[in-house]
Design an enzyme around this catalytic site. Structure first.
Site, mmCIF file in Angstrom:
data_model
loop_
_atom_site.group_PDB
_atom_site.id
_atom_site.type_symbol
_atom_site.label_atom_id
_atom_site.label_comp_id
_atom_site.label_asym_id
_atom_site.label_seq_id
_atom_site.Cartn_x
_atom_site.Cartn_y
_atom_site.Cartn_z
ATOM 1 C CD GLU A 133 6.838 2.633 -9.616
ATOM 2 O OE1 GLU A 133 6.986 3.619 -8.859
ATOM 3 O OE2 GLU A 133 7.732 2.246 -10.379
ATOM 4 N N GLY A 134 1.046 3.183 -8.209
ATOM 5 C CA GLY A 134 0.271 4.117 -7.404
ATOM 6 C C GLY A 134 0.684 5.555 -7.621
#
EC number: 2.4.2.21
Length: 350
Positions: A316-317
């Protein structure tokens, strides 16, 4: 291919500003080199941003989501519908990256590149390329046209980021099955055996990892002619979100925006970008070393110096976002500390 925009050289590093930042570091009230990686980070950012005193106030986080046909081979611990469900979670503020983006005052750009079931969610940019990729265990994951569209989607997010003065770009991903795709692309580019890189992803047990490895090995044999070729490996074995990340990293380098790369999947996209255009490497910073076994190998290949090592495997970062406070503090230390002359402190030990 016509209009191969990704081959355009990256912007040059501002060497005079980097040297000025290095000279400043050597005059700050501390033993030379005592802040180690934080010093190097500030100096690197100065060269990238073209100013002696860098800053990371404007942060852009782009999440690219897509489904994967290879999930039909039973390679994931989660069902495919989770990809679409997580898109809801991102825009409703309940995902880890949503919380982190709020805390960091970051702009969150959520992009649907192709979930299996079409959806119309406020707050999501829908750039559907297809209903997920095809099953790369039986044929190419995507057509050339689809792959080019995914690269362009990443570039488009960067152009949006540039328009609002973004100083640091983070790319994230969501797609059940994407560690399988990322592992396959990495194996193809590095021409290494699958067991060296394949890991549990979202939580496979030992038997699941073995099955995932066998699926990837069969796919690598099927697409053996593409080994070592970044674009063909990406299109035959990758995902829409992986291609978008690669396109985003290339565009950031061309537009002069520093990148903070996340974990294993994002690092595979970074490898694709660097293989396509080596000049983009200077613009890539690395947020963390993740738990996926292949990530360490990728970081070594890219000669990366990650900021954190927390055993993360979320994606997701999130790992890159968690490193942002360190990046900001590196800038604050560089910009705010007094020099020996300003503080009237002797700059050499007695």
């Amino acid at each position: 291919m016509s209009n191969s925009w990704w081959l355009k050289p990256a912007q040059a590093i501002d060497v005079p500003m980097r040297e000025a930042a290095l000279a400043r570091q050597q005059q700050l009230t501390k033993p030379a080199g005592s802040l180690a990686q934080l010093e190097r980070l500030a100096v690197q950012l100065a060269g990238l941003q073209g100013r002696e005193r860098p800053a990371v106030d404007q942060l852009w986080i782009a999440i690219f989501a897509a489904d994967h046909g290879v999930v039909a081979e039973g390679v994931s611990a989660y069902p495919q519908e989770v990809t679409g469900q997580m898109l809801h979670n991102f825009v409703n503020g309940g995902a880890a990256i949503s919380v982190l983006a709020r805390q960091l005052s970051a702009q969150l750009d959520v992009v649907d590149l192709g979930t299996v079931s079409p959806m119309d969610l406020p707050g999501v940019r829908h750039l559907r390329i297809g209903a997920g990729t095809a099953n790369f265990a039986h044929g190419p994951a995507m057509s050339v046209e689809q792959g080019l569209a995914a690269l362009q989607a990443g570039r488009d997010s960067v152009l949006r980021a540039k328009a609002v003065g973004t100083e640091l770009f983070i790319g994230g991903e969501m797609g059940i099955g994407n560690t399988t795709a990322a592992s396959a692309v990495a194996c193809s580019l590095l021409e290494c055996a699958a067991p060296l890189l394949v890991g549990p992803g979202t939580g496979l047990n030992a038997e699941g990892i073995q099955h995932k490895t066998r699926v990837i090995e069969r796919a690598l044999a099927l697409h053996a002619e593409q080994a070592g070729d970044p674009l063909n490996s990406l299109f035959c074995l990758g995902g829409f979100e992986i291609a978008a990340l690669a396109g985003a990293y290339l565009a950031c380098a061309q537009e002069g925006i520093a990148v903070l790369v996340d974990g294993f999947i994002c690092s595979v996209a970074a490898l694709v970008a660097v293989r396509l255009n080596p000049s983009c490497r200077n613009w890539l910073l690395f947020g963390h070393r993740g738990a996926e076994p292949g990530h360490r190998h990728l970081l070594e290949t890219l000669q990366a110096e990650p900021l954190l090592d927390l055993g993360l495997r979320l994606g997701e970062g999130s790992g890159a976002a968690l490193a942002v406070p360190l990046v900001r503090l590196a800038c604050e230390l560089h910009n705010g500390m007094a020099t020996f002359a300003e503080a009237a402190v002797a700059d050499r030990p007695a």
